[in-house]
Design an enzyme around this catalytic site. Structure first.
Site, PDB file in Angstrom:
ATOM      1  N   GLU A 138      -3.312   8.315   7.377  1.00  0.00           N
ATOM      2  CA  GLU A 138      -4.378   7.467   6.836  1.00  0.00           C
ATOM      3  C   GLU A 138      -4.751   6.390   7.865  1.00  0.00           C
ATOM      4  O   GLU A 138      -5.928   6.103   8.092  1.00  0.00           O
ATOM      5  CB  GLU A 138      -3.925   6.837   5.515  1.00  0.00           C
ATOM      6  CG  GLU A 138      -5.047   6.119   4.773  1.00  0.00           C
ATOM      7  CD  GLU A 138      -4.613   5.548   3.419  1.00  0.00           C
ATOM      8  OE1 GLU A 138      -3.453   5.763   3.020  1.00  0.00           O
ATOM      9  OE2 GLU A 138      -5.449   4.886   2.782  1.00  0.00           O
ATOM     10  N   GLU A 157       6.011  10.844   2.572  1.00  0.00           N
ATOM     11  CA  GLU A 157       4.804  10.049   2.331  1.00  0.00           C
ATOM     12  C   GLU A 157       4.506   9.133   3.514  1.00  0.00           C
ATOM     13  O   GLU A 157       3.355   8.791   3.766  1.00  0.00           O
ATOM     14  CB  GLU A 157       4.956   9.244   1.036  1.00  0.00           C
ATOM     15  CG  GLU A 157       3.632   8.773   0.432  1.00  0.00           C
ATOM     16  CD  GLU A 157       2.666   9.914   0.099  1.00  0.00           C
ATOM     17  OE1 GLU A 157       3.107  11.069  -0.067  1.00  0.00           O
ATOM     18  OE2 GLU A 157       1.448   9.633   0.034  1.00  0.00           O
ATOM     19  N   GLU A 217       2.151   1.843  -3.359  1.00  0.00           N
ATOM     20  CA  GLU A 217       1.100   2.418  -4.232  1.00  0.00           C
ATOM     21  C   GLU A 217       1.126   3.960  -4.131  1.00  0.00           C
ATOM     22  O   GLU A 217       1.035   4.666  -5.134  1.00  0.00           O
ATOM     23  CB  GLU A 217      -0.264   1.854  -3.816  1.00  0.00           C
ATOM     24  CG  GLU A 217      -1.460   2.444  -4.548  1.00  0.00           C
ATOM     25  CD  GLU A 217      -2.589   2.824  -3.597  1.00  0.00           C
ATOM     26  OE1 GLU A 217      -2.877   4.031  -3.472  1.00  0.00           O
ATOM     27  OE2 GLU A 217      -3.176   1.925  -2.961  1.00  0.00           O
ATOM     28  N   HIS A 218       1.283   4.471  -2.912  1.00  0.00           N
ATOM     29  CA  HIS A 218       1.406   5.933  -2.752  1.00  0.00           C
ATOM     30  C   HIS A 218       2.683   6.444  -3.427  1.00  0.00           C
ATOM     31  O   HIS A 218       2.686   7.479  -4.084  1.00  0.00           O
ATOM     32  CB  HIS A 218       1.478   6.300  -1.264  1.00  0.00           C
ATOM     33  CG  HIS A 218       0.147   6.338  -0.578  1.00  0.00           C
ATOM     34  ND1 HIS A 218      -0.281   7.431   0.120  1.00  0.00           N
ATOM     35  CD2 HIS A 218      -0.842   5.414  -0.473  1.00  0.00           C
ATOM     36  CE1 HIS A 218      -1.485   7.186   0.644  1.00  0.00           C
ATOM     37  NE2 HIS A 218      -1.842   5.961   0.289  1.00  0.00           N
ATOM     38  N   HIS A 234       0.822  -1.202   0.000  1.00  0.00           N
ATOM     39  CA  HIS A 234       0.000   0.000   0.000  1.00  0.00           C
ATOM     40  C   HIS A 234       0.869   1.271   0.000  1.00  0.00           C
ATOM     41  O   HIS A 234       0.591   2.228  -0.724  1.00  0.00           O
ATOM     42  CB  HIS A 234      -0.936  -0.027   1.218  1.00  0.00           C
ATOM     43  CG  HIS A 234      -1.639   1.272   1.449  1.00  0.00           C
ATOM     44  ND1 HIS A 234      -1.256   2.149   2.440  1.00  0.00           N
ATOM     45  CD2 HIS A 234      -2.672   1.855   0.802  1.00  0.00           C
ATOM     46  CE1 HIS A 234      -2.046   3.222   2.402  1.00  0.00           C
ATOM     47  NE2 HIS A 234      -2.911   3.073   1.415  1.00  0.00           N
TER      48      HIS A 234
END
Lengths: 415, 412
Positions: free
Chosen positions: B126, B119, B50-51, B47
Site C-alpha cells: 500500500e 499483512e 485497522e487492517h 492503520h
C-alpha cells in the site's frame, strides 16, 4: 417497496425515462447524447472529449462563466463526461430547482456557442488531463488493456491521444457537435422527487421540436496484441487481464457477471482471498465487468512490487483457470446477497438511479423494475452458472503489464 | 430524523440517527485513535491495526469475516486518519443484528503473529502504491513540514522502515490502550432498530473493561509552518509537477470553521471557483484547488496545484495574486453562490445513510455533540460575507506556508 418507473418517447427519437423516489428531497437529471468517442474521426482521438468540454463554454445567451454560475447558483452538482458511446450532461439538485435548471441544459444541448477563441483552452485542458494520466499507472495499464483487447474504435482512449488532441481545431469541434449532439438516440433520465407528467411536458417543450439526423455508422477496425508491456519506472508492476464476455443486453450476462463476482467481486472472492489475504502479494486486486452494447469483457487488475509481480500474475491466472467446475453454493449465495442488497440500496440516491435507468434503456430498450431484477437473481443458482461457464470458460486472455520489466505470460491457462 | 443515545456502564456510547424512509442501515465503530496518538517506535500502528482487525478474533478467522460480510450483502470498509479509525458496514435492515455482532467481535481481534507478518506485506505494498502515484508523498511531507513536532505531523501509513520495524507486541499494547470503551462510539444511521442495537451492544461490548484515562494529547495549534519554505521530491518518471502548500486555518472547535469552508469553496472548489477560472478553465493547470482541513486543535488551508514543471513557479505566483485579491474584492454574488453550493451538498448528502453515519459518528466521537442535517444547513446559512472576510484576515492565505513540490525536475 413501491416503485414507479416511467418512459416516454418524443417524436424526434428522444427517450425520456424516470423513476419517482418520493422520500427524497433531491432530483437528478441526466442527458445522454449518442456522441461518444467511438465517433472520433481518424487522427482526432479525443475530439468527443474536447467537444464535450466546449459545450459548457457558453450556451444560449450565457457565456461560459454565466452558464456555470447559473448552475451553481441553483445549487446544482453538475458534471459533464464523455464515454465511448455517449456525451453526457448531469446534475443533482434540491427538487424545487429543476424547472429553472432544465432550460440551461436545453441551451447546452441545442445552442452551445462553441466560441472558436476558447478551443485552445479546452484543448489544453484535455492535454493537461492526459499529462496527469501519464502519472497514474493503474489508469494507464487498464487503458492499454482496452486498446489491446477491443477492436478500434471501441478500445481507443476516450480521453484522447496527445499528438492527435493537439491537432483539433474549431472546425473539428463544430462538425462533431452538429453531427453527434442530436436528439436521435438521446436518453434523458430523471430520478428523485419528480412529477413525471410535468417533467415530460417540460422536456417536450424544450427539446421536442429539435430535428434528428440519421445515426452515424461505426466501422470496427483491428485490435492490438494479446500480450503487451508498457515500460514505466515505478516500484510496482501493474497487471491487467481481459477476456470476452456476453454484453449486458444478452441474458447470459447474468451468469457471466455472477461467475466474475465469485472470482473477484468482494472481500471473500477468490482473487482477494488467494492473492491478498493468503499471500499478502498486493494491496489491491479485483475483477470487474465492462460492457458496451456490442462488446463486453472481464477486467482483472492488481498492482504489486516488481519482484512479486510474476507470482501475482501466476496466482491470478491459476484462479481464473480453476473457476469452472468449482463454484460452491455458499459462494453463489454470497454473490446473490451482495447484488440484491446493492440494487436495493441504490434507491437512496437519485443520481445513482438516474444513471442506472439511462443505462438500462440504452442496453435493453426497456426498464426493469426492482422486483424483476431481484427475481432474476432468485432464478440464478450454482447449476446455471456452472453450465454457462462450462460452455464459455475464460479463454483467449489479453494480458498487459506496466512497470520496469515485462512478465512471462503463458496465456494457455494452467490445467 | 430522531437522534437516540445510550451509554453502557463501561462508558461505550451507542448512538443512532434514525430515518423512516431509509432502505438501508449503516453501522460503524468510531475509535478516537490515529497517527497523532503514535510515537516513533509505533509509527503506522493505527492503520496497520485497522487492517489486522479484519484478520479475525480468537474464534473467527479472517476468511470467516470476509465471508460473513459478503453473505449479509454488506458494503464494508474501514479507514484510518490522523485522529480517527472507523469501521463501517451498510446492510439491509434485516441484517442489522448480524452486522453489529460481527463488527463488535472484530473490535477484540486475535492479532496473531502469522497474520501480522502476512499483512505487513500488504501494508508495504500500500505504501509503495501511494509512493508511485501523485502527489508522490508531497501531501504527507508538507503536513510534516507544517506541524514539525506537533503530533499531527506524522503520516498515517508510516514508512517502509517504520512498518518493517513494527512489533506485534507493541500493537497488542496499543490496542489495549486505545480501543477502550470510553474511546469508542458505536453509531448507526438509516433504518435503525435502536433497542436492538443497544441490546446487541450490551451483550457483545458490555464486558469490555474500561480504561482509567483515555485522553489523547491535544496541543495548541501552530499558527504558522514549523518549517516554512519549499521542499522538493524528485521523481524522474513523473510527467507533471505536484505542488502542495499549507497555512494555518480554524480548527473544528472554532466557530469560524464554517466560514473557512465557505471561503475555500469560493476560492478553490473544483468548479466555478477563483482558482478554477484562473487556472483550470484556461488549460494552464491540470489541477488547482484549495480546501479546509480541520482537526481537533488545528486547521489548515491546503492548496494543491499540478501543472507542467516549467509553469509551477509562475502559477504559484498567480495563485498568490488570486489570494491577495480576495482580501479586497469578494463579491456578494460569489459568496451567495458558494453558500448555495454548500447548502445543496448538505441536503443531498443528508439523503445517504452512509454519509450521515460518518458525520454523526465523528461529531459524537470528537465532541459528544449531535448535529442534524437541519443544524448543518443552519450553520451554512448563518455565515455572512463579513464572517468570510474576517476569517481571511485572521488566517491569511499568504501566511508562512510549508510547501512541497514533487516532480521530474531538480529545481522548482
Amino acid at each position: 417497496m413501491k416503485q414507479s418507473l416511467h418512459s416516454a418517447t418524443l417524436d424526434n427519437g428522444i427517450t425520456v425515462v424516470g423513476e419517482s423516489l418520493p422520500d427524497l428531497q433531491s432530483v437528478a437529471v441526466s442527458f445522454h447524447a449518442p456522441g461518444g468517442s467511438i465517433h472520433d474521426p481518424a487522427g482526432r482521438c479525443g475530439l468527443a472529449t474536447v467537444a464535450g468540454e466546449m459545450c459548457l463554454r457558453g450556451a444560449g445567451d450565457r457565456d461560459s462563466r454565466s452558464l456555470i454560475e447559473a448552475l451553481e447558483s441553483a445549487g446544482v452538482q453538475w458534471s459533464q463526461g464523455v464515454s465511448s458511446t455517449h456525451m453526457s450532461f448531469s446534475g443533482a439538485m434540491v427538487a424545487r430547482q429543476l424547472p429553472d435548471v432544465l432550460p440551461l441544459y436545453a441551451d447546452v444541448l441545442r445552442r452551445p456557442m462553441l466560441p472558436a477563441d476558447e478551443v485552445p483552452a479546452a484543448r489544453q485542458m484535455v492535454l493537461q488531463n492526459l499529462a496527469g494520466i501519464e502519472d497514474d499507472p493503474a489508469h494507464r495499464v487498464i487503458a492499454a488493456l482496452r486498446r489491446a483487447h477491443l477492436p478500434s474504435p471501441w478500445g481507443m482512449p476516450t480521453e484522447g491521444i496527445s499528438t492527435q488532441v493537439e491537432a483539433i481545431d474549431a472546425d473539428d469541434v463544430h462538425r462533431f457537435v452538429h453531427r453527434h449532439l442530436q436528439p436521435g438516440g438521446m436518453i434523458v433520465a430523471v430520478a428523485g422527487r419528480i412529477d413525471w407528467n410535468d417533467f415530460v411536458s417540460r422536456i417536450d417543450t424544450l427539446l421536442g421540436d429539435w430535428q434528428a439526423a440519421p445515426p452515424p455508422e461505426v466501422v470496427s477496425g483491428p485490435r492490438g496484441d494479446t500480450v503487451g508491456h508498457v515500460p514505466h519506472d515505478s516500484q510496482q508492476t501493474h497487471i491487467a487481464l481481459a477476456w470476452s464476455l456476453p454484453p449486458y443486453r444478452e441474458d447470459a450476462s447474468h451468469e457471466a457477471t455472477a461467475a466474475l463476482a465469485i472470482l473477484g467481486g468482494g472481500p471473500s472472492s477468490r482473487l482477494f482471498t488467494e492473492v491478498r489475504e493468503r499471500r499478502g502479494l498486493c494491496y489491491s486486486v479485483s475483477a470487474g465487468y465492462q460492457t458496451s452494447r456490442e462488446f463486453a469483457n472481464a477486467v482483472c487488475y492488481s498492482g504489486t512490487s516488481a519482484e512479486r509481480a510474476q507470482e501475482t500474475l501466476d496466482v491470478m491466472l491459476a484462479e481464473i483457470a480453476r473457476l469452472p467446475g468449482t463454484i460452491t453454493s455458499d459462494e453463489m449465495a454470497r454473490v446473490k446477497a451482495r447484488a440484491k442488497s446493492g440494487l436495493i440500496m441504490q434507491q437512496e440516491s437519485s443520481a445513482a438511479r438516474a444513471g442506472a435507468i439511462a443505462r438500462q434503456w440504452y442496453h435493453l430498450g426497456r426498464l426493469r423494475t426492482l422486483a424483476d431484477e431481484l427475481a432474476r437473481y432468485d432464478q440464478l443458482d450454482r447449476a446455471t452458472v456452472e453450465s454457462w461457464l462450462a460452455g464459455q470458460p475464460p479463454r483467449d486472455l489479453t494480458v498487459v503489464s506496466l512497470g520496469r520489466e515485462p512478465l512471462e505470460v503463458n496465456r494457455a491457462l494452467p490445467a | 430524523m430522531p437522534f437516540l443515545h445510550e451509554r453502557l456502564s463501561n462508558g461505550l456510547d451507542v448512538i443512532a440517527e434514525t430515518s423512516e424512509s431509509a432502505v438501508s442501515t449503516s453501522i460503524g465503530f468510531f475509535v478516537a485513535t490515529g497517527s497523532r496518538d503514535e510515537h516513533d517506535a509505533i509509527w503506522g500502528t493505527s492503520h496497520f491495526l485497522e487492517h489486522m482487525v479484519f484478520k479475525g478474533t480468537p474464534d473467527i478467522t479472517g476468511d470467516d469475516i470476509n465471508r460473513r460480510f459478503d453473505a449479509m450483502g454488506a458494503s464494508v470498509n474501514a479507514f484510518t486518519s490522523e485522529e480517527d479509525t472507523v469501521y463501517y458496514a451498510s446492510v439491509l435492515p434485516e441484517q442489522q443484528d448480524e452486522a453489529v455482532d460481527l463488527l463488535s467481535r472484530m473490535m477484540r481481534p486475535a492479532l496473531r503473529d502469522a497474520d501480522f507478518e502476512t499483512e505487513k506485506l500488504v501494508i508495504l505494498e500500500e505504501i509503495r502504491m501511494y509512493d508511485d502515484q501523485p502527489p508522490f508523498g508531497a501531501d504527507d511531507r508538507c503536513r510534516a513540514g507544517f506541524f514539525g513536532g506537533h503530533p499531527l505531523g506524522r503520516s498515517v501509513l508510516g514508512t517502509i522502515e517504520s512498518i518493517q520495524a513494527l512489533d506485534v507486541g507493541a500493537m497488542r499494547d496499543y490496542h489495549q490502550r486505545r480501543y477502550a470503551p470510553g474511546t469508542m462510539v458505536l453509531a448507526a444511521s438509516g433504518a435503525v432498530d435502536f433497542q436492538a442495537l443497544v441490546a446487541s451492544a450490551q451483550r457483545l461490548c458490555g464486558e469490555w473493561a474500561p480504561m482509567p484515562s483515555t485522553e489523547r494529547t491535544v496541543k495548541p495549534q501552530p499558527r504558522a509552518a514549523a518549517r516554512p519554505g519549499t521542499e522538493r521530491i524528485v521523481r524522474p518518471a513523473a510527467s507533471l509537477d505536484y505542488a502542495v502548500w499549507m497555512v494555518a486555518a480554524p480548527s473544528e472547535r472554532d466557530d469560524d470553521r464554517h466560514a473557512a469552508r465557505l471561503l475555500s469553496i469560493l476560492l478553490g472548489d473544483s468548479s466555478g471557483s477563483r482558482l478554477y477560472w484562473g487556472l483550470i478553465d484556461t488549460g494552464e493547470a491540470e489541477h488547482a484547488s484549495c480546501h479546509h482541513q480541520d482537526y481537533l486543535d488545528a486547521g489548515l488551508f491546503v492548496t494543491q496545484l499540478s501543472c507542467a514543471t516549467d509553469d509551477v513557479a509562475s502559477l504559484r505566483e498567480r495563485i498568490a495574486d488570486i489570494y491577495a485579491a480576495a482580501t479586497r474584492d469578494i463579491t456578494h454574488d460569489e459568496f451567495t453562490r458558494a453558500q448555495n453550493k454548500l447548502a445543496s451538498r448538505v441536503v443531498l448528502g443528508g439523503e445517504r445513510p452512509r454519509r450521515r453515519l460518518f458525520e454523526v459518528g465523528l461529531d459524537w466521537s470528537h465532541s459528544r455533540t449531535y448535529r442534524s442535517v437541519a443544524d448543518n444547513l443552519r450553520h451554512v446559512e448563518t455565515v455572512s460575507l463579513d464572517d468570510v472576510r474576517r476569517v481571511l484576515a485572521a488566517w491569511p492565505l499568504d501566511g508562512a506556508a510549508a510547501a512541497v513540490v514533487a516532480g521530474p525536475g531538480e529545481a522548482g
